[in-house]
Design an enzyme around this catalytic site. Structure first.
Site, mmCIF file in Angstrom:
data_model
loop_
_atom_site.group_PDB
_atom_site.id
_atom_site.type_symbol
_atom_site.label_atom_id
_atom_site.label_comp_id
_atom_site.label_asym_id
_atom_site.label_seq_id
_atom_site.Cartn_x
_atom_site.Cartn_y
_atom_site.Cartn_z
ATOM 1 N N ILE A 11 0.835 -1.222 0.000
ATOM 2 C CA ILE A 11 0.000 0.000 0.000
ATOM 3 C C ILE A 11 0.865 1.265 0.000
ATOM 4 O O ILE A 11 0.438 2.307 -0.516
ATOM 5 C CB ILE A 11 -0.967 -0.012 1.196
ATOM 6 C CG1 ILE A 11 -2.109 0.996 0.960
ATOM 7 C CG2 ILE A 11 -0.266 0.251 2.522
ATOM 8 C CD1 ILE A 11 -3.401 0.635 1.566
ATOM 9 N N GLY A 32 2.857 -4.026 10.674
ATOM 10 C CA GLY A 32 2.034 -4.184 9.475
ATOM 11 C C GLY A 32 1.951 -2.942 8.601
ATOM 12 O O GLY A 32 2.944 -2.280 8.320
ATOM 13 N N VAL A 33 0.717 -2.644 8.167
ATOM 14 C CA VAL A 33 0.471 -1.468 7.322
ATOM 15 C C VAL A 33 0.962 -0.203 8.033
ATOM 16 O O VAL A 33 1.651 0.637 7.448
ATOM 17 C CB VAL A 33 -1.030 -1.343 7.016
ATOM 18 C CG1 VAL A 33 -1.353 -0.013 6.355
ATOM 19 C CG2 VAL A 33 -1.498 -2.504 6.148
ATOM 20 N N ASP A 34 0.616 -0.099 9.309
ATOM 21 C CA ASP A 34 0.956 1.087 10.119
ATOM 22 C C ASP A 34 2.468 1.309 10.112
ATOM 23 O O ASP A 34 2.973 2.406 9.847
ATOM 24 C CB ASP A 34 0.460 0.835 11.554
ATOM 25 C CG ASP A 34 0.191 2.116 12.330
ATOM 26 O OD1 ASP A 34 -0.165 2.012 13.509
ATOM 27 O OD2 ASP A 34 0.351 3.214 11.753
ATOM 28 N N SER A 122 -8.020 -4.845 9.721
ATOM 29 C CA SER A 122 -8.272 -5.797 10.828
ATOM 30 C C SER A 122 -7.916 -7.248 10.536
ATOM 31 O O SER A 122 -8.018 -8.084 11.440
ATOM 32 C CB SER A 122 -9.742 -5.747 11.300
ATOM 33 O OG SER A 122 -9.988 -4.565 12.037
ATOM 34 N N THR A 123 -7.535 -7.561 9.284
ATOM 35 C CA THR A 123 -7.306 -8.989 8.954
ATOM 36 C C THR A 123 -5.888 -9.440 9.276
ATOM 37 O O THR A 123 -5.520 -10.580 9.013
ATOM 38 C CB THR A 123 -7.579 -9.256 7.455
ATOM 39 O OG1 THR A 123 -6.605 -8.533 6.680
ATOM 40 C CG2 THR A 123 -8.980 -8.842 7.056
ATOM 41 N N GLY A 124 -5.080 -8.598 9.841
ATOM 42 C CA GLY A 124 -3.712 -8.993 10.217
ATOM 43 C C GLY A 124 -3.614 -9.172 11.713
ATOM 44 O O GLY A 124 -4.224 -10.089 12.288
ATOM 45 N N TYR A 126 -5.070 -7.851 14.005
ATOM 46 C CA TYR A 126 -6.356 -7.815 14.727
ATOM 47 C C TYR A 126 -7.200 -9.057 14.477
ATOM 48 O O TYR A 126 -8.322 -9.163 14.960
ATOM 49 C CB TYR A 126 -7.124 -6.536 14.376
ATOM 50 C CG TYR A 126 -6.616 -5.296 15.126
ATOM 51 C CD1 TYR A 126 -5.563 -5.387 16.045
ATOM 52 C CD2 TYR A 126 -7.183 -4.039 14.924
ATOM 53 C CE1 TYR A 126 -5.096 -4.273 16.721
ATOM 54 C CE2 TYR A 126 -6.729 -2.910 15.606
ATOM 55 C CZ TYR A 126 -5.680 -3.053 16.510
ATOM 56 O OH TYR A 126 -5.216 -1.934 17.192
HETATM 57 N N1 APR Z 1 0.611 -3.178 2.222
HETATM 58 C C1 APR Z 1 -0.630 -3.739 2.121
HETATM 59 N N2 APR Z 1 -1.128 -4.605 3.010
HETATM 60 C C2 APR Z 1 -0.344 -4.931 4.062
HETATM 61 C C3 APR Z 1 0.955 -4.389 4.256
HETATM 62 C C4 APR Z 1 1.415 -3.481 3.277
HETATM 63 N N3 APR Z 1 2.642 -2.912 3.353
HETATM 64 N N4 APR Z 1 1.478 -4.914 5.409
HETATM 65 C C5 APR Z 1 0.542 -5.745 5.901
HETATM 66 N N5 APR Z 1 -0.550 -5.780 5.102
HETATM 67 C C6 APR Z 1 -1.797 -6.541 5.252
HETATM 68 C C7 APR Z 1 -1.786 -7.699 6.221
HETATM 69 O O1 APR Z 1 -1.301 -8.872 5.587
HETATM 70 C C8 APR Z 1 -3.273 -7.802 6.560
HETATM 71 O O2 APR Z 1 -3.945 -8.541 5.548
HETATM 72 O O3 APR Z 1 -2.763 -5.632 5.771
HETATM 73 C C9 APR Z 1 -3.766 -6.345 6.484
HETATM 74 C C10 APR Z 1 -3.957 -5.675 7.848
HETATM 75 O O4 APR Z 1 -2.929 -6.124 8.712
HETATM 76 P P1 APR Z 1 -2.291 -5.180 9.871
HETATM 77 O O5 APR Z 1 -1.393 -4.190 9.254
HETATM 78 O O6 APR Z 1 -1.746 -6.111 10.912
HETATM 79 O O7 APR Z 1 -3.539 -4.360 10.457
HETATM 80 P P2 APR Z 1 -4.692 -4.805 11.459
HETATM 81 O O8 APR Z 1 -4.993 -6.278 11.381
HETATM 82 O O9 APR Z 1 -5.793 -3.845 11.213
HETATM 83 O O10 APR Z 1 -4.051 -4.552 12.903
HETATM 84 C C11 APR Z 1 -3.812 -3.220 13.285
HETATM 85 O O11 APR Z 1 -1.567 -3.710 13.946
HETATM 86 O O12 APR Z 1 0.220 -2.690 12.955
HETATM 87 C C12 APR Z 1 -0.598 -2.673 14.070
HETATM 88 O O13 APR Z 1 -0.601 -0.393 14.784
HETATM 89 C C13 APR Z 1 -1.375 -1.402 14.166
HETATM 90 O O14 APR Z 1 -2.214 -1.921 16.341
HETATM 91 C C14 APR Z 1 -2.561 -1.846 14.966
HETATM 92 C C15 APR Z 1 -2.821 -3.236 14.426
#
Ligand code: APR
Length: 174
Positions: A11, A32-34, A122-124, A126
Site C-alpha cells: 500500500i 504491518g500497514v501502520d 483488521s485482517t492482520g 487484529y
Molecule cells: N501493504 C498492504 N497490506 C499490508 C501491508 C502493506 N505494506 N502490510 C501488511 N498488510 C496486510 C496484512 O497482511 C493484513 O492482511 O494488511 C492487512 C492488515 O494487517 P495489519 O497491518 O496487521 O492491520 P490490522 O490487522 O488492522 O491490525 C492493526 O496492527 O500494525 C498494528 O498499529 C497497528 O495496532 C494496529 C494493528
C-alpha cells in the site's frame, strides 16, 4: 461510477490521492500497514498524528473512526488513519469494521480525494478472518460509492492485498 480494483502489492507504493492506514487508537504507529506507512512516509506523518492526539483526539482515535494526515514521502497525497476492531468470536463487531471503510470514504470525500487505496483492515494483527473482512469491505465500499447519486465522488477505489491468500479472499468476495 467508481471503479473498484483489487491488486497484490504494498500500500505504501500506491500513487493514489489517499492511502488508508490500518492504525491503532494511539495513532503513534505499530507494525504491518501502520509500520510500513510510517517507515516509508517519514516523520511528518507521526508529527501530524501527535498533533491530532494533542488536540482533537486526546483519548486516541476511537475504533471505526478515520482521520487524515499528510502522506509525507509516500507517493500518495494523504494518509487516512482508521482503527479497525479486534476480531472477537464472542461479539459481532462487523458494524465497527464497516464503519472504518465508510468513515475513511467520508474523510476522503471531504478532502476531495478521487482515488483511494485500502488495505484489508483488521485482517492482520487484529485477527479478523479474511473472507469475512473482504465481504464487509467490498459490501461497504460498494454501498458508499456505487449507490444512486454517489457515483461521482470517486474515480477509483483500490484494495491493495499483501499476499495471495488475501487477494483470493477479496476476489471471491468481489
Ligand atoms: N501493504 C498492504 N497490506 C499490508 C501491508 C502493506 N505494506 N502490510 C501488511 N498488510 C496486510 C496484512 O497482511 C493484513 O492482511 O494488511 C492487512 C492488515 O494487517 P495489519 O497491518 O496487521 O492491520 P490490522 O490487522 O488492522 O491490525 C492493526 O496492527 O500494525 C498494528 O498499529 C497497528 O495496532 C494496529 C494493528
Amino acid at each position: 461510477m467508481a471503479t473498484i480494483r483489487l491488486l497484490r502489492g504494498d500500500i505504501t507504493e500506491q500513487s493514489v490521492d489517499a492511502v488508508v492506514n490500518a492504525a491503532n487508537s494511539s495513532l503513534l504507529g505499530g507494525g504491518g500497514v501502520d509500520g510500513a506507512i510510517h517507515r516509508r512516509g517519514g516523520p511528518e506523518i507521526l508529527a501530524e498524528c501527535r498533533a491530532l492526539r494533542a488536540s482533537r483526539y486526546r483519548e486516541g482515535l476511537p475504533t471505526g473512526r478515520a482521520v487524515a494526515t499528510t502522506a509525507g514521502r509516500l507517493p500518495a497525497r494523504w494518509v487516512i488513519h482508521t482503527v479497525g476492531p479486534v476480531w472477537s468470536p464472542a461479539e459481532d463487531r462487523s458494524g465497527q469494521l464497516a464503519s472504518c471503510y465508510r468513515e475513511s470514504l467520508r474523510v476522503a470525500r471531504e478532502l476531495g480525494a478521487r482515488t483511494v487505496a485500502f488495505p484489508a483492515v483488521s485482517t492482520g494483527a487484529y485477527g479478523w478472518p479474511l473472507d469475512d473482512g473482504a465481504r464487509i469491505a467490498l459490501r461497504t465500499v460498494r454501498e458508499e460509492t456505487q449507490g444512486p447519486g454517489k457515483d461521482e465522488a470517486f474515480e477509483e477505489i483500490r484494495f491493495v492485498l499483501f499476499d495471495q491468500r488475501a487477494h483470493d479472499a477479496f476476489s471471491a468476495a468481489l
